[in-house]
Design a protein around this motif. Structure first.
Motif, mmCIF file in Angstrom:
data_model
loop_
_atom_site.group_PDB
_atom_site.id
_atom_site.type_symbol
_atom_site.label_atom_id
_atom_site.label_comp_id
_atom_site.label_asym_id
_atom_site.label_seq_id
_atom_site.Cartn_x
_atom_site.Cartn_y
_atom_site.Cartn_z
ATOM 1 N N GLN A 49 1.081 -1.320 -0.152
ATOM 2 C CA GLN A 49 -0.566 0.052 -0.095
ATOM 3 C C GLN A 49 0.974 1.549 -0.183
ATOM 4 O O GLN A 49 0.332 2.396 -0.935
ATOM 5 N N ASP A 85 2.452 1.763 -2.973
ATOM 6 C CA ASP A 85 1.540 1.850 -4.698
ATOM 7 C C ASP A 85 1.094 3.258 -5.298
ATOM 8 O O ASP A 85 0.962 3.543 -4.506
ATOM 9 N N VAL A 124 -2.132 4.557 -4.698
ATOM 10 C CA VAL A 124 -2.317 5.000 -3.389
ATOM 11 C C VAL A 124 -2.222 6.333 -2.900
ATOM 12 O O VAL A 124 -2.620 7.160 -2.310
ATOM 13 N N ARG A 176 -7.768 3.381 -3.854
ATOM 14 C CA ARG A 176 -7.240 3.295 -5.410
ATOM 15 C C ARG A 176 -7.877 3.101 -6.532
ATOM 16 O O ARG A 176 -8.167 2.852 -7.480
#
Length: 238
Positions: free
Chosen positions: A45, A48, A51, A62
Motif C-alpha cells: 500500500q 503503490d 494509493v 485506489r
C-alpha cells in the motif's frame, strides 16, 4: 490482513519508534503488523503509486482509477446518466461517477459509507428488496449504468472464495437485467477465468456487446478483471 483491518488502516503516520529514533515509516508499520501477509499488504500500500495518487486527488480508494481506466476504454459514464453502484464502500466509484457528470448516483453497501455530495447512499443488502427500494428512491428513472466492485471476504480456500465471488457477479448481473434502462451498460468485477458460462450467456442474451477489461490500476498479481456489457436489450426482457 482481514478486510476489517484494511478498512481501519489510515496510512503512514510518520511517528517515531519506541527507541525515539526516526525510523522508516514502512518498517514501523511492518513491525506492528500481526502477520507476514499483513506486512506485505501494508508495504504494498505504501509503495503503490495509485494509493498516493488517490490521497493527492481526494479519492477514497485506489479503485477509483480502475473505473476511470475502464471508462476511458469503454465510455460507460455519460454526462447526465443515472448510475447504481453495488457494494459501493468506501465510495471511490461513487466519487468518479459524480465527477464525470452523472445526473443521479446511488449506491448500497453492507458497510456504512460517509456521505458524498451528489450521491444517494444506503447502508443495506442488495438481496433485501426494502433496502434496494430505499436506494432506488434516489433515482427519478431507470439507471443507465449498473456498477459492481463487490468482492466476498476471502477464506483462503480457493474454491470457496471462487464460488462466493461467482455468486456476487450473478447477483449483480441479475440486478442489471432487472433494472437497467434500454441501451444501458453493466460493469462488474470478476476473477480468474472471467465470467462463468451462465453469467456470460445471460449477458450476451441481454446486451449487444460483452467483453473483459483488465485496467492498469488492477495489480498484475491480482486475479481480478472486469466484465463490461453494453447496449441493454430492454425489450427482450421478460
Amino acid at each position: 490482513m482481514s478486510d476489517e483491518e484494511k478498512r481501519r488502516w489510515k496510512g503512514p503516520t510518520g511517528k517515531e519508534g519506541s527507541s525515539g529514533r526516526q525510523m522508516d515509516q514502512r518498517k514501523i508499520r511492518a513491525h506492528h503488523a500481526k502477520s507476514d501477509s499483513s506486512k506485505q499488504w501494508l508495504e504494498r500500500q505504501m509503495s503503490d503509486p495509485y494509493v498516493r495518487k488517490a490521497k493527492l486527488e481526494g479519492f477514497r480508494a485506489r479503485a477509483a482509477y480502475k473505473l476511470l481506466e475502464i471508462d476511458a476504454k469503454a465510455e460507460l459514464l455519460k454526462r447526465g446518466c443515472r448510475v447504481v453502484d453495488l457494494g459501493c464502500a468506501p465510495g471511490g466509484w461513487l466519487q468518479v461517477a459524480v465527477a464525470k457528470g452523472a445526473l443521479e448516483v446511488v449506491g448500497i453497501d453492507l458497510l456504512p459509507v460517509d456521505p458524498i455530495e451528489g450521491a444517494h447512499i444506503v447502508q443495506g443488502d442488495v438481496n433485501e428488496p426494502d433496502d434496494v427500494a430505499r436506494m432506488m428512491k434516489g433515482l427519478t428513472d431507470k439507471p443507465n449504468l449498473v456498477l459492481s466492485d463487490m468482492a466476498a471476504n476471502t477464506t483462503g480456500h480457493k474454491q470457496t472464495d471462487h464460488l462466493r465471488t461467482v455468486t456476487l457477479v450473478e447477483m449483480a448481473a441479475a440486478f442489471a437485467v432487472e433494472h437497467l434502462a434500454t441501451g444501458g451498460s453493466f460493469c462488474s468485477k470478476v476473477f480468474q477465468g472471467g465470467t462463468t458460462k451462465e453469467v456470460l450467456e445471460l449477458l450476451k442474451s441481454n446486451f449487444t456487446t460483452v467483453k473483459h477489461i483488465k485496467p492498469p490500476a488492477s495489480r498484475a498479481s491480482s486475479p481480478e478483471i472486469f466484465v463490461v456489457a453494453k447496449g441493454f436489450k430492454g425489450a427482450s426482457r421478460p
